[in-house]
Design a protein around this motif. Structure first.
Motif, PDB file in Angstrom:
ATOM      1  N   PRO A 248      75.647   4.901  -8.787  1.00 47.67           N
ATOM      2  CA  PRO A 248      75.793   6.347  -8.991  1.00 47.67           C
ATOM      3  C   PRO A 248      75.106   6.826 -10.278  1.00 47.67           C
ATOM      4  N   ARG A 249      75.130   6.007 -11.334  1.00 44.18           N
ATOM      5  CA  ARG A 249      74.409   6.376 -12.557  1.00 44.18           C
ATOM      6  C   ARG A 249      72.913   6.446 -12.297  1.00 44.18           C
ATOM      7  N   ARG A 250      72.413   5.487 -11.538  1.00 48.31           N
ATOM      8  CA  ARG A 250      70.988   5.493 -11.192  1.00 48.31           C
ATOM      9  C   ARG A 250      70.617   6.749 -10.412  1.00 48.31           C
ATOM     10  N   ASN A 251      71.515   7.195  -9.525  1.00 51.74           N
ATOM     11  CA  ASN A 251      71.209   8.329  -8.652  1.00 51.74           C
ATOM     12  C   ASN A 251      70.915   9.598  -9.432  1.00 51.74           C
ATOM     13  N   ARG A 252      71.606   9.789 -10.553  1.00 51.34           N
ATOM     14  CA  ARG A 252      71.367  11.018 -11.326  1.00 51.34           C
ATOM     15  C   ARG A 252      69.961  10.998 -11.922  1.00 51.34           C
ATOM     16  N   VAL A 253      69.440   9.820 -12.264  1.00 51.41           N
ATOM     17  CA  VAL A 253      68.084   9.701 -12.797  1.00 51.41           C
ATOM     18  C   VAL A 253      67.062  10.027 -11.717  1.00 51.41           C
ATOM     19  N   ILE A 254      67.286   9.532 -10.505  1.00 51.07           N
ATOM     20  CA  ILE A 254      66.395   9.854  -9.383  1.00 51.07           C
ATOM     21  C   ILE A 254      66.323  11.357  -9.189  1.00 51.07           C
ATOM     22  N   ALA A 255      67.485  12.007  -9.165  1.00 48.31           N
ATOM     23  CA  ALA A 255      67.524  13.453  -8.939  1.00 48.31           C
ATOM     24  C   ALA A 255      66.828  14.215 -10.056  1.00 48.31           C
ATOM     25  N   ALA A 256      67.029  13.785 -11.293  1.00 46.50           N
ATOM     26  CA  ALA A 256      66.450  14.509 -12.432  1.00 46.50           C
ATOM     27  C   ALA A 256      64.933  14.385 -12.479  1.00 46.50           C
ATOM     28  N   LEU A 257      64.393  13.250 -12.095  1.00 43.37           N
ATOM     29  CA  LEU A 257      62.950  13.040 -12.166  1.00 43.37           C
ATOM     30  C   LEU A 257      62.184  13.934 -11.194  1.00 43.37           C
ATOM     31  N   ALA A 258      62.830  14.336 -10.097  1.00 44.51           N
ATOM     32  CA  ALA A 258      62.125  14.977  -8.995  1.00 44.51           C
ATOM     33  C   ALA A 258      62.316  16.492  -8.979  1.00 44.51           C
ATOM     34  N   ARG A 259      61.367  17.174  -8.340  1.00 39.07           N
ATOM     35  CA  ARG A 259      61.525  18.606  -8.095  1.00 39.07           C
ATOM     36  C   ARG A 259      62.502  18.866  -6.961  1.00 39.07           C
ATOM     37  N   GLY A 260      62.639  17.905  -6.078  1.00 37.00           N
ATOM     38  CA  GLY A 260      63.554  18.060  -4.965  1.00 37.00           C
ATOM     39  C   GLY A 260      63.930  16.703  -4.407  1.00 37.00           C
ATOM     40  N   VAL A 261      64.998  16.661  -3.615  1.00 36.16           N
ATOM     41  CA  VAL A 261      65.491  15.427  -3.011  1.00 36.16           C
ATOM     42  C   VAL A 261      65.504  15.604  -1.497  1.00 36.16           C
ATOM     43  N   ILE A 262      64.842  14.696  -0.791  1.00 34.02           N
ATOM     44  CA  ILE A 262      64.870  14.676   0.668  1.00 34.02           C
ATOM     45  C   ILE A 262      65.821  13.567   1.104  1.00 34.02           C
ATOM     46  N   VAL A 263      66.861  13.920   1.820  1.00 34.89           N
ATOM     47  CA  VAL A 263      67.779  12.929   2.385  1.00 34.89           C
ATOM     48  C   VAL A 263      67.341  12.700   3.829  1.00 34.89           C
ATOM     49  N   VAL A 264      66.878  11.502   4.124  1.00 38.36           N
ATOM     50  CA  VAL A 264      66.315  11.213   5.442  1.00 38.36           C
ATOM     51  C   VAL A 264      67.398  10.857   6.445  1.00 38.36           C
ATOM     52  N   GLU A 265      68.317  10.008   6.052  1.00 37.63           N
ATOM     53  CA  GLU A 265      69.394   9.579   6.949  1.00 37.63           C
ATOM     54  C   GLU A 265      70.564   9.160   6.076  1.00 37.63           C
ATOM     55  N   ALA A 266      71.758   9.669   6.380  1.00 31.02           N
ATOM     56  CA  ALA A 266      72.909   9.363   5.526  1.00 31.02           C
ATOM     57  C   ALA A 266      74.195   9.543   6.313  1.00 31.02           C
ATOM     58  N   GLY A 267      75.067   8.557   6.214  1.00 32.79           N
ATOM     59  CA  GLY A 267      76.402   8.688   6.790  1.00 32.79           C
ATOM     60  C   GLY A 267      77.268   9.570   5.904  1.00 32.79           C
ATOM     61  N   GLY A 268      78.501   9.723   6.306  1.00 32.29           N
ATOM     62  CA  GLY A 268      79.393  10.634   5.600  1.00 32.29           C
ATOM     63  C   GLY A 268      79.721  10.216   4.188  1.00 32.29           C
ATOM     64  N   ARG A 269      79.574   8.900   3.860  1.00 30.71           N
ATOM     65  CA  ARG A 269      79.897   8.432   2.516  1.00 30.71           C
ATOM     66  C   ARG A 269      78.687   7.753   1.866  1.00 30.71           C
ATOM     67  N   SER A 270      77.523   8.104   2.284  1.00 33.60           N
ATOM     68  CA  SER A 270      76.304   7.480   1.755  1.00 33.60           C
ATOM     69  C   SER A 270      76.076   7.854   0.297  1.00 33.60           C
ATOM     70  N   GLY A 271      75.548   6.897  -0.482  1.00 32.80           N
ATOM     71  CA  GLY A 271      75.205   7.191  -1.866  1.00 32.80           C
ATOM     72  C   GLY A 271      74.118   8.226  -1.989  1.00 32.80           C
ATOM     73  N   ALA A 272      73.329   8.429  -0.922  1.00 32.29           N
ATOM     74  CA  ALA A 272      72.288   9.456  -0.954  1.00 32.29           C
ATOM     75  C   ALA A 272      72.884  10.846  -1.147  1.00 32.29           C
ATOM     76  N   LEU A 273      74.102  11.049  -0.653  1.00 30.60           N
ATOM     77  CA  LEU A 273      74.759  12.345  -0.843  1.00 30.60           C
ATOM     78  C   LEU A 273      75.119  12.557  -2.308  1.00 30.60           C
ATOM     79  N   ASN A 274      75.397  11.467  -3.005  1.00 25.42           N
ATOM     80  CA  ASN A 274      75.639  11.551  -4.438  1.00 25.42           C
ATOM     81  C   ASN A 274      74.377  12.009  -5.170  1.00 25.42           C
ATOM     82  N   THR A 275      73.222  11.492  -4.745  1.00 29.06           N
ATOM     83  CA  THR A 275      71.950  11.932  -5.325  1.00 29.06           C
ATOM     84  C   THR A 275      71.728  13.412  -5.053  1.00 29.06           C
ATOM     85  N   ALA A 276      72.044  13.852  -3.833  1.00 27.69           N
ATOM     86  CA  ALA A 276      71.901  15.270  -3.495  1.00 27.69           C
ATOM     87  C   ALA A 276      72.821  16.140  -4.354  1.00 27.69           C
ATOM     88  N   ASP A 277      74.041  15.675  -4.605  1.00 30.29           N
ATOM     89  CA  ASP A 277      74.962  16.433  -5.469  1.00 30.29           C
ATOM     90  C   ASP A 277      74.387  16.587  -6.878  1.00 30.29           C
TER      91      ASP A 277
END
Length: 406
Positions: A248-277
């Motif tokens: 989850p700490r890594r995810n905030r860095v991914i989100a900050a580096l980018a202009r936008g986040v594309i979530v390609v496929e994610a279940g209801g509890r996927s860590g990708a949703l954390n990146t989107a948040d």
């Protein structure tokens, strides 16, 4: 050219090294969180000054600074002292011996600190990196300076549809000159990185472990390719293992580096949703690829779409959502054709190449070519005077079908 004497440059290097060492000391001090480190460094105008202030502080002041009371105060004091400083210098030597570059929050170290990370309330105090690209803290410089960076994330347990979509998006974004950032996990992350690499594009992997670890092991070949043709980043020290809290700490860095986040496929509890948040908190664009309504692996993406995320059915949807006009790659041949007649002005050639695709307003050109509006207006004025372009009613400009200047 730097006219200062060699001893002055050496002094600057020593000051930078002291600053980086102080950042490492602060980052490693138990009980002091990243938010507190940022506030201290910003308040005192540097890590060295902040560390000196903490060493002078009364115990009561340190108690008020720390998170909770689980870490004994004496342990925090020891970490801020000479023992902590020796450990920090040892860590820096170890990292460099492994070929890693180190960037500090105050822009000290071997690499420039990525400016977008300063949008975080808890930015990494120290960042380790390796690979062939540059981070480019300065606007207009390096991989991140152009701001043409997009995150592609998703589930580790990806379907063949998700893997194919992530690979295709990574490749198309790479071909258009965008940098793809993701988390080097199995599944969607690995497919996006691979697509960008196969297309000859740029890609950044942000790890939840130390950079000297290859996790998961099945991505060993991808790690090798990233070290040769991409960038790997981590805020975690060399040797740091994967932990539940690290990703989850890594995810905030991914989100900050980018202009936008594309979530390609994610279940209801996927860590990708954390990146989107994290992306939403930072004001970044959030996009999602639709999936089958009866597929549990699509639950997260469908939820994001219901909440207002942009729908991605292809790379053009990404560009439309981010307000990018796809002018750069389309106009390269036209630029080569016109540049000799424009006295070598690459900026004017880029403008003329873009206008050869159709009329555009100055604002559209500025966004699509990522040029300052003042530079666009100046270039359009020169091109209009030379008879290359004409102003249309409403303020748009269009290329004039001609071969020579006036």
């Amino acid at each position: 050219m730097d006219a200062r004497a060699p001893d002055a440059r050496a002094t600057d290097a020593q000051v930078a090294e002291e600053e980086l060492t102080a950042l490492v000391v602060l980052a490693r001090a138990p009980g002091i969180g990243l938010r507190s480190v940022r506030r201290l460094v910003d308040r005192h105008g540097g890590a060295s000054e902040a560390l000196a202030a903490l060493r002078r502080a009364a115990p009561a002041d340190l108690r008020g600074l720390r998170r909770g009371g689980r870490v004994p105060l004496a342990k925090t004091v020891r970490a801020l002292g000479s023992a902590g400083e020796r450990a920090a210098r040892s860590l820096l030597r170890e990292a460099r011996a492994k070929g890693l570059r180190v960037a500090g929050y105050t822009d000290c170290g071997e690499a420039a600190y990525p400016a977008p990370l300063r949008d975080l309330p808890d930015p990494p105090t120290v960042l380790f990196g390796c690979g062939t690209g540059t981070l480019g803290s300065e606007r207009g410089a390096g991989t991140l300076g152009s701001q043409r960076v997009i995150a592609v994330v998703g589930t580790r347990a990806a379907s063949s549809y998700g893997l194919r979509t992530a690979y295709t998006l990574g490749g198309e974004l790479g071909r258009w000159g965008w940098t793809v950032v993701s988390g080097m996990a199995r599944g969607i992350d690995a497919a996006a990185h691979t697509g960008a690499l196969d297309a000859g594009g740029r890609t950044i992997g942000v790890l939840g472990t130390g950079l000297d670890r290859e996790y998961p092991a099945e991505n060993r070949d991808l790690y090798r390719r990233m070290r040769s043709h991409g960038i790997l980043l981590s805020e975690f020290e060399p040797g740091a293992p994967p932990t539940r809290s690290a990703f989850p700490r890594r995810n905030r860095v991914i989100a900050a580096l980018a202009r936008g986040v594309i979530v390609v496929e994610a279940g209801g509890r996927s860590g990708a949703l954390n990146t989107a948040d994290h992306a939403l908190d930072l004001g970044r664009e959030v996009l999602a690829v639709p999936g089958r309504i009866d597929d549990p692996g699509s639950v997260g993406c469908l939820r994001l779409l219901r909440q207002g995320a942009g729908l991605v059915a292809g790379v053009q949807d990404v560009f439309d959502a981010l307000g990018w006009l796809c002018l750069e790659a389309q106009t390269s041949k036209t630029e080569e054709e016109f540049a000799p007649a424009l006295d070598g002005s690459s900026g004017d050639a880029r403008l003329l190449g873009a206008l050869s695709r159709g009329p555009r307003s100055p604002d559209e050109l500025a966004v699509g070519l990522e040029m300052p509006v003042a530079k666009v207006l100046g270039g359009l004025g020169r091109l209009e005077l030379e008879g290359w372009v004409e102003r249309r009613p409403g303020g748009d400009f269009a290329a004039v079908r001609r071969r020579g200047g006036r």
